[in-house]
Design a protein around this motif. Structure first.
Motif, PDB file in Angstrom:
ATOM      1  N   SER A   1      10.033  44.984 -58.030  1.00 39.83           N
ATOM      2  CA  SER A   1       9.960  44.669 -59.455  1.00 39.83           C
ATOM      3  C   SER A   1      11.280  44.079 -59.927  1.00 39.83           C
TER       4      SER A   1
ATOM      5  N   ASP B   1       8.642  41.009 -63.825  1.00 36.37           N
ATOM      6  CA  ASP B   1       7.625  40.655 -62.831  1.00 36.37           C
ATOM      7  C   ASP B   1       7.637  41.746 -61.772  1.00 36.37           C
ATOM      8  N   ASN B   2       6.499  41.994 -61.185  1.00 33.08           N
ATOM      9  CA  ASN B   2       6.440  42.953 -60.092  1.00 33.08           C
ATOM     10  C   ASN B   2       5.206  42.672 -59.234  1.00 33.08           C
ATOM     11  N   ASN B   3       5.154  43.334 -58.084  1.00 32.26           N
ATOM     12  CA  ASN B   3       3.988  43.139 -57.223  1.00 32.26           C
ATOM     13  C   ASN B   3       3.957  44.247 -56.186  1.00 32.26           C
TER      14      ASN B   3
END
Length: 312
Positions: free
Chosen positions: A269, A279-281
């Motif tokens: 993140s 933003d993250n994933n």
């Protein structure tokens, strides 16, 4: 009564009364011996016309090119001046070069048998390798076992005295920010890097990266032809961080970062300074690896992603 006439001086004859034999073309040492046999003494004159100092002893590289008095004369002196094919300064320089060459050859001979290596998990039935090149050709090169090195049969941590070339290696590591607190251990580390690198060497992140980089750079001066030379070179250039929380611009450089291929269950993140998510994933599986771009002032956090390497 008449007084006796005063004697007039006359030229003294040669102490040997022998014609001087021709020694031109001989080594100075052979010329000196030949003249000594006729009871003459010789002095060395350089090709620059300057007489050599008496404590300099020529060797077989010094040749007689002319003589004074000339061959065949019967001089009124017992000293013959032999002009040779080099100046005293040239002879000293050549002698110093020969001595250095001999010194280097002696050290190379010593180094050829100085290091012995063992590799593997078990202390029993471990083969002993006489050089890192023998490890390259062995089955131990590709397995995950660590290797160990001894210097003249002693652990490198026992502080054996260093040879001049080893001290130069230590000085190189020091100049690049490496750890030289135990100089012989530093040499041992470098020689082990020449032998092999651990399979996950490229993914390891050091708390003090300069130390690993310095030893890798030193290893490449010793074994530039190592099969893993490209890994060592990449280590010198790489900028890496591990999982955890980073502040971009402080504990992590801004730019493009990538994990190694095959990252699994990787979460990352990017956050603002106040903690809001930019933003993250969550990546279940990334065969090509995960790539993220971060900017100065941001926070970056990752878990189970492994090592991140800056690529841009």
């Amino acid at each position: 009564m008449e007084s006796a006439p005063t004697p007039t001086p006359s030229a003294s004859s040669s102490p040997t009364a022998k014609p001087v034999q021709d020694v031109v073309g001989k080594t100075y040492l052979a010329a000196r011996t030949a003249l000594n046999n006729d009871d003459y003494f010789s002095r060395v004159v350089g090709k620059d016309g300057k007489e050599w100092t008496t404590n300099i002893v020529p060797d077989d590289s010094v040749l007689a090119v002319s003589m004074k008095p000339a061959a065949g004369e019967t001089p009124d002196t017992d000293t013959i001046y032999i002009t040779v094919n080099m100046t005293e300064a040239e002879f000293k320089a050549a002698s110093a070069a020969k001595a250095e060459t001999a010194k280097v050859a002696a050290e190379q001979a010593r180094l050829a048998t100085r290091y012995t290596y063992t590799c593997g998990w078990s202390s029993s039935n471990q083969p002993t390798y006489k050089s890192y090149k023998e490890i390259w050709a062995s089955g131990d090169y590709k397995n995950g076992a660590d290797c160990h090195v001894q210097m003249d049969g002693r652990s490198s941590y026992d502080k054996p005295p260093l040879l001049p070339s080893e001290q130069k290696l230590v000085d190189l590591v020091a100049s690049k920010g490496g750890d030289v607190s135990v100089p012989s251990s530093t040499v041992g580390n470098v020689m082990l890097l020449c032998a092999k690198v651990h399979p996950d060497y490229a993914d390891q992140v050091s708390a003090v990266p300069e130390r690993r980089k310095a030893e890798a750079a030193a290893a490449l001066t010793v074994c530039p032809d190592a099969p893993h030379a490209a890994i060592l070179q990449a280590e010198i250039m790489a900028v890496k961080v591990s999982d955890g929380a980073k502040i971009v611009g402080q504990t992590m450089e801004p730019g493009i970062w990538k994990t190694k291929p095959g990252a699994k269950d990787c979460y990352w993140s990017r956050t603002t300074g106040g903690g809001d998510i930019i933003d993250n994933n969550f990546v279940g599986f990334a065969p090509d690896g995960v790539t993220v771009t971060v900017y100065a002032g941001e926070g970056f956090e990752s878990s189970r992603c492994g090592t991140w390497t800056k690529i841009g």
